[in-house]
Design a protein around this motif. Structure first.
Motif, PDB file in Angstrom:
ATOM      1  N   GLU A   9       0.823  -1.206   0.000  1.00  0.00           N
ATOM      2  CA  GLU A   9       0.000   0.000   0.000  1.00  0.00           C
ATOM      3  C   GLU A   9       0.864   1.265   0.000  1.00  0.00           C
ATOM      4  OE1 GLU A   9      -3.013  -0.287   3.060  1.00  0.00           O
ATOM      5  OE2 GLU A   9      -3.098  -2.466   2.828  1.00  0.00           O
ATOM      6  N   ASN A  10       2.121   1.097  -0.433  1.00  0.00           N
ATOM      7  CA  ASN A  10       3.074   2.217  -0.508  1.00  0.00           C
ATOM      8  C   ASN A  10       3.359   2.859   0.846  1.00  0.00           C
ATOM      9  OD1 ASN A  10       3.492   2.060  -3.337  1.00  0.00           O
ATOM     10  ND2 ASN A  10       1.581   3.172  -3.699  1.00  0.00           N
ATOM     11  N   ILE A  11       3.360   2.027   1.884  1.00  0.00           N
ATOM     12  CA  ILE A  11       3.715   2.489   3.218  1.00  0.00           C
ATOM     13  C   ILE A  11       4.967   1.742   3.651  1.00  0.00           C
ATOM     14  CG2 ILE A  11       3.012   2.710   5.626  1.00  0.00           C
ATOM     15  CD1 ILE A  11       0.086   2.641   4.646  1.00  0.00           C
ATOM     16  N   THR A  12       6.015   2.486   3.957  1.00  0.00           N
ATOM     17  CA  THR A  12       7.279   1.883   4.395  1.00  0.00           C
ATOM     18  C   THR A  12       7.318   1.843   5.919  1.00  0.00           C
ATOM     19  OG1 THR A  12       8.451   2.701   2.443  1.00  0.00           O
ATOM     20  CG2 THR A  12       9.798   2.091   4.361  1.00  0.00           C
ATOM     21  N   LEU A  13       7.560   0.658   6.468  1.00  0.00           N
ATOM     22  CA  LEU A  13       7.663   0.507   7.912  1.00  0.00           C
ATOM     23  C   LEU A  13       9.123   0.396   8.310  1.00  0.00           C
ATOM     24  CD1 LEU A  13       6.259   0.136  10.664  1.00  0.00           C
ATOM     25  CD2 LEU A  13       6.291  -2.341  10.232  1.00  0.00           C
ATOM     26  N   GLU A  14       9.557   1.305   9.170  1.00  0.00           N
ATOM     27  CA  GLU A  14      10.920   1.282   9.709  1.00  0.00           C
ATOM     28  C   GLU A  14      10.839   0.919  11.191  1.00  0.00           C
ATOM     29  OE1 GLU A  14      14.659   4.363  10.504  1.00  0.00           O
ATOM     30  OE2 GLU A  14      13.076   4.902   9.063  1.00  0.00           O
ATOM     31  N   VAL A  15      11.399  -0.232  11.548  1.00  0.00           N
ATOM     32  CA  VAL A  15      11.331  -0.719  12.926  1.00  0.00           C
ATOM     33  C   VAL A  15      12.602  -0.317  13.677  1.00  0.00           C
ATOM     34  CG1 VAL A  15      11.056  -2.726  14.422  1.00  0.00           C
ATOM     35  CG2 VAL A  15       9.901  -2.660  12.189  1.00  0.00           C
ATOM     36  N   ILE A  16      12.425   0.383  14.794  1.00  0.00           N
ATOM     37  CA  ILE A  16      13.546   0.893  15.582  1.00  0.00           C
ATOM     38  C   ILE A  16      13.509   0.238  16.963  1.00  0.00           C
ATOM     39  CG2 ILE A  16      14.608   2.953  16.581  1.00  0.00           C
ATOM     40  CD1 ILE A  16      13.146   4.552  14.341  1.00  0.00           C
ATOM     41  N   SER A  17      14.581  -0.462  17.323  1.00  0.00           N
ATOM     42  CA  SER A  17      14.647  -1.158  18.609  1.00  0.00           C
ATOM     43  C   SER A  17      15.281  -0.278  19.686  1.00  0.00           C
ATOM     44  CB  SER A  17      15.455  -2.455  18.468  1.00  0.00           C
ATOM     45  OG  SER A  17      14.768  -3.371  17.644  1.00  0.00           O
TER      46      SER A  17
END
Length: 274
Positions: free
Chosen positions: A58-66
């Protein structure tokens, strides 16, 4: 000359238009794509990788930050460094935003992660000898939860008036004269050899390669009336609670596909609550 001036003016307007097209909210990188920064405090990316793949469609970039602790994910969220976080229980969240006066809101449940009692020496909590050394997390909500678990296991009694966040001062009976010490949650697993008993958060235990189901000698009940207070949640800034991209992330997470994946990945040590 007039036509040249008009052409120059049109070009200038076009240039300004292209500059402003790239501007937007923290979760928006352009008119066609968006980026969500998600704060977590574990390193297991298997669930988030699935969510990331679905959002990408859906053209959404998820950036996961720990993050390495239980404090920074909420501070970072409040300061706009991330857009959403997923790491904490309802009770911890309520206490934290009250203590720090933060304008944050929960927008969905994730999992119930039962807390456990662990030991390198004992088979059951009741095997602990007089004066045994017991470690619990040193933050208010998890420490209180740990004390309630010790009470549930039959080791201590707590003043009912203390509610869900008792402290050491609220212990009304300690028949085995246990020495209960408060330790930073992520430090407890490495201290196990020096302890008789240790109460360890689910996520901390998993990160330390301990199985809450297999390695604990006593585990928190999931069917008590207080269990809902320990459901983990998604949290956002209150001003972003209706943001479509953030709510879409929650919708994808709260799907049957993710529920099955959680059960597969965690084998019952974390239970979907959606």
């Amino acid at each position: 000359m007039k036509n040249k001036k008009l052409a120059f003016l049109a070009a200038g307007i076009l240039t300004l238009s292209s500059l402003f097209t790239g501007c937007g909210s923290p979760t928006s990188s352009s008119s066609d794509t968006q980026t969500i920064k998600l704060g977590v405090n574990d390193n297991d990316q298997r669930i988030w990788n699935y969510v990331k793949e679905e959002l990408a469609k859906e053209n959404i970039t998820l950036e996961v930050i720990s993050f390495a602790d239980y404090v920074q994910p909420n501070i970072a969220l409040s300061e706009g460094e991330i857009d959403i976080n997923s790491f904490q229980t309802n009770i911890y969240f309520d206490q934290f935003i009250s203590d720090h006066n933060l304008d944050l809101t929960g927008i969905g449940n994730t999992v119930f992660a039962p807390m456990g009692i662990y030991s390198d020496k004992l088979q059951t909590p009741l095997d602990v000898t007089d004066g045994g050394k017991v470690a619990i997390p040193n933050d208010v909500t998890n420490g209180g939860r740990a004390l309630l678990l010790l009470e549930e296991a039959g080791l201590i009694e707590i003043n009912d008036a203390a509610g869900l966040i008792p402290t050491l001062k609220d212990i009304t009976a300690n028949p085995k004269n246990l020495s209960i010490i408060e330790v930073a949650a992520n430090q407890i697993p490495r201290s196990l050899p020096d302890l008789d008993l240790a109460v360890i958060n689910n996520g901390v235990a998993v990160d330390a390669k301990l199985s809450p189901l297999d390695d604990s000698i006593y585990i928190e009940s999931t069917d008590t009336e207080n269990a809902v207070n320990y459901y983990n949640i998604f949290a956002v800034k209150t001003s972003d609670k209706d943001a479509p991209a953030l709510n879409r992330l929650v919708e994808i997470y709260q799907s049957e596909e993710v529920k099955e994946l959680i059960n597969e990945v965690y084998g019952g040590s974390r239970l979907p609550v959606f």
